[in-house]
Scaffold this motif. Structure first.
Motif, mmCIF file in Angstrom:
data_model
loop_
_atom_site.group_PDB
_atom_site.id
_atom_site.type_symbol
_atom_site.label_atom_id
_atom_site.label_comp_id
_atom_site.label_asym_id
_atom_site.label_seq_id
_atom_site.Cartn_x
_atom_site.Cartn_y
_atom_site.Cartn_z
ATOM 1 N N MET A 87 0.814 -1.203 0.000
ATOM 2 C CA MET A 87 0.000 0.000 0.000
ATOM 3 C C MET A 87 0.853 1.261 0.000
ATOM 4 S SD MET A 87 -2.999 -0.902 -0.417
ATOM 5 C CE MET A 87 -3.745 0.692 -0.179
ATOM 6 N N ALA A 88 2.023 1.211 0.637
ATOM 7 C CA ALA A 88 2.905 2.372 0.682
ATOM 8 C C ALA A 88 3.466 2.701 -0.689
ATOM 9 C CB ALA A 88 4.037 2.121 1.663
ATOM 10 N N GLN A 89 3.450 1.721 -1.604
ATOM 11 C CA GLN A 89 4.031 1.932 -2.923
ATOM 12 C C GLN A 89 2.999 2.360 -3.959
ATOM 13 O OE1 GLN A 89 5.914 -1.826 -3.609
ATOM 14 N NE2 GLN A 89 7.801 -1.239 -2.563
ATOM 15 N N LYS A 90 1.759 2.610 -3.547
ATOM 16 C CA LYS A 90 0.745 3.021 -4.502
ATOM 17 C C LYS A 90 1.147 4.342 -5.150
ATOM 18 C CE LYS A 90 -2.083 5.014 -0.808
ATOM 19 N NZ LYS A 90 -3.350 4.902 -0.071
ATOM 20 N N THR A 91 0.753 4.530 -6.371
ATOM 21 C CA THR A 91 1.194 5.659 -7.163
ATOM 22 C C THR A 91 0.249 6.838 -7.007
ATOM 23 O OG1 THR A 91 2.108 4.123 -8.768
ATOM 24 C CG2 THR A 91 1.799 6.396 -9.491
ATOM 25 N N GLN A 92 0.820 8.010 -6.818
ATOM 26 C CA GLN A 92 0.036 9.231 -6.810
ATOM 27 C C GLN A 92 0.081 9.852 -8.196
ATOM 28 O OE1 GLN A 92 1.879 11.399 -3.543
ATOM 29 N NE2 GLN A 92 0.035 11.073 -2.337
ATOM 30 N N THR A 93 -1.065 10.291 -8.679
ATOM 31 C CA THR A 93 -1.144 10.926 -9.989
ATOM 32 C C THR A 93 -1.904 12.237 -9.879
ATOM 33 O OG1 THR A 93 -3.230 9.840 -10.613
ATOM 34 C CG2 THR A 93 -1.193 8.675 -11.144
ATOM 35 N N LYS A 94 -1.721 13.084 -10.880
ATOM 36 C CA LYS A 94 -2.523 14.295 -11.015
ATOM 37 C C LYS A 94 -3.421 14.150 -12.233
ATOM 38 C CE LYS A 94 0.357 17.788 -8.760
ATOM 39 N NZ LYS A 94 1.103 19.064 -8.945
ATOM 40 N N LEU A 95 -4.690 14.362 -12.011
ATOM 41 C CA LEU A 95 -5.641 14.281 -13.117
ATOM 42 C C LEU A 95 -5.492 15.513 -14.007
ATOM 43 C CD1 LEU A 95 -8.074 12.773 -14.369
ATOM 44 C CD2 LEU A 95 -9.538 14.231 -12.970
#
Length: 312
Positions: free
Chosen positions: A35-43
């Motif tokens: 879960m700590a490695q989930k990717t953050q993105t900007k829409l």
């Protein structure tokens, strides 16, 4: 345009579903690491009708296609414009003069759009006196030849092929007998060509002779994997370090392949069907990704800090 650059944290599944699905296979500590490695993105944009083929022009405008919507799309200073093609565009390459080249799977052709005068032209429709088999993705080599994949209906039989459209207008096959050839990209030095064979879940690599438009000594370079159902490696882009970012359709992932053909990292999308990606030439740490299930264009900012490669 709504929700421009709205920050959006994404992961393939919510934590409850993952806990249920992985119980018995992962310790809680291992789960928390995932879960700590989930990717953050900007829409960047949403409501797109099967987006594909992102590419930046010389003015840093971002172009892409809507395969099912039949449009070329330009995003400039937060404004989205659509240009109807009367076809099914799938993949974009932009030449030094700013001409937009695209595969048209519906019209079975290679076409161009001149954004200055608003004119479409058809550049190629045949190879060896046969109509092109649903062109898919394309890229220019160092000499100005345009390479493009033609998967047609090659999901179950190896009838897909790859062509080169030379500057004199001639078209020839450079590879054939493939199961759905799809995305393709040149290494940063232009000396090697990578082609995704989607329905075999693998990438091929071979030497590229730009003078003769020949792909030589091609071999399987990476068994990148894919979903249990339809899909596999799709569009791709190299970073400045020579790592290849590959959208793996059907998995919700963009997988990162190093120069040795090894998968070394993964970006996780909110939707299952990433189709393609491109690096921003003005900001080499910014990767934009098209995702078809949710109809989104998103951005990821990559960090070079050890252990924190994917961060906003």
């Amino acid at each position: 345009m709504k929700n421009i650059m709205r920050k959006k944290e994404t992961t393939m599944l919510d934590s409850t579903k993952i806990r249920i699905g992985l119980i018995g296979f992962l310790t809680l500590a291992a789960f928390d690491l995932v879960m700590a490695q989930k990717t953050q993105t900007k829409l960047i944009e949403e409501g797109l009708d099967f987006p594909e083929g992102p590419a930046f022009d010389q003015a840093n405008n971002l172009w892409l296609v809507e395969l099912k919507g039949g449009n070329l799309v330009r995003i400039s200073d937060g404004k989205l414009e659509r240009f109807a093609t009367d076809g099914n565009p799938n993949g974009i390459a932009i030449d030094p003069n700013g001409l937009i080249w695209f595969c048209d799977a519906g019209q079975k052709s290679i076409r161009t759009y001149d954004p200055i005068i608003g004119v479409f032209e058809t550049k190629a429709t045949q190879v060896n006196d046969e109509e092109l088999s649903m062109p898919n993705d394309l890229v220019f080599d160092s000499k100005g030849s345009l390479l493009f994949t033609c998967p047609g209906d090659s999901r179950k039989e190896p009838t897909g092929y790859v062509c080169a459209l030379n500057k004199d207008g001639t078209v020839k096959k450079i590879a054939d007998q493939m199961y759905f050839p799809n995305g393709l990209a040149f290494t940063n030095d232009g000396k090697s060509l990578i082609i995704a064979e989607t329905y075999k879940h693998r990438l091929w690599k071979g030497e590229w002779d730009a003078d003769k438009a020949e792909w030589r000594e091609a071999k399987i370079w990476c068994e990148i994997g894919g979903p249990d159902g339809p899909g596999g490696p799709d569009g791709m882009a190299f970073d400045s370090n020579g790592n290849l970012y590959v959208a793996v359709y059907g998995t919700g992932q963009v997988r990162v392949v190093n120069t040795e053909g090894e998968v070394i990292d993964t970006l996780f999308m909110s939707g299952s069907n990433p189709t393609n990606c491109a690096f921003d030439p003005k900001n080499p740490k910014r990767l934009v990704i098209t995702e078809a299930e949710n109809g989104e264009l998103v951005g990821v900012h990559l960090s070079t800090e050890e252990g924190k490669q994917f961060q906003i």
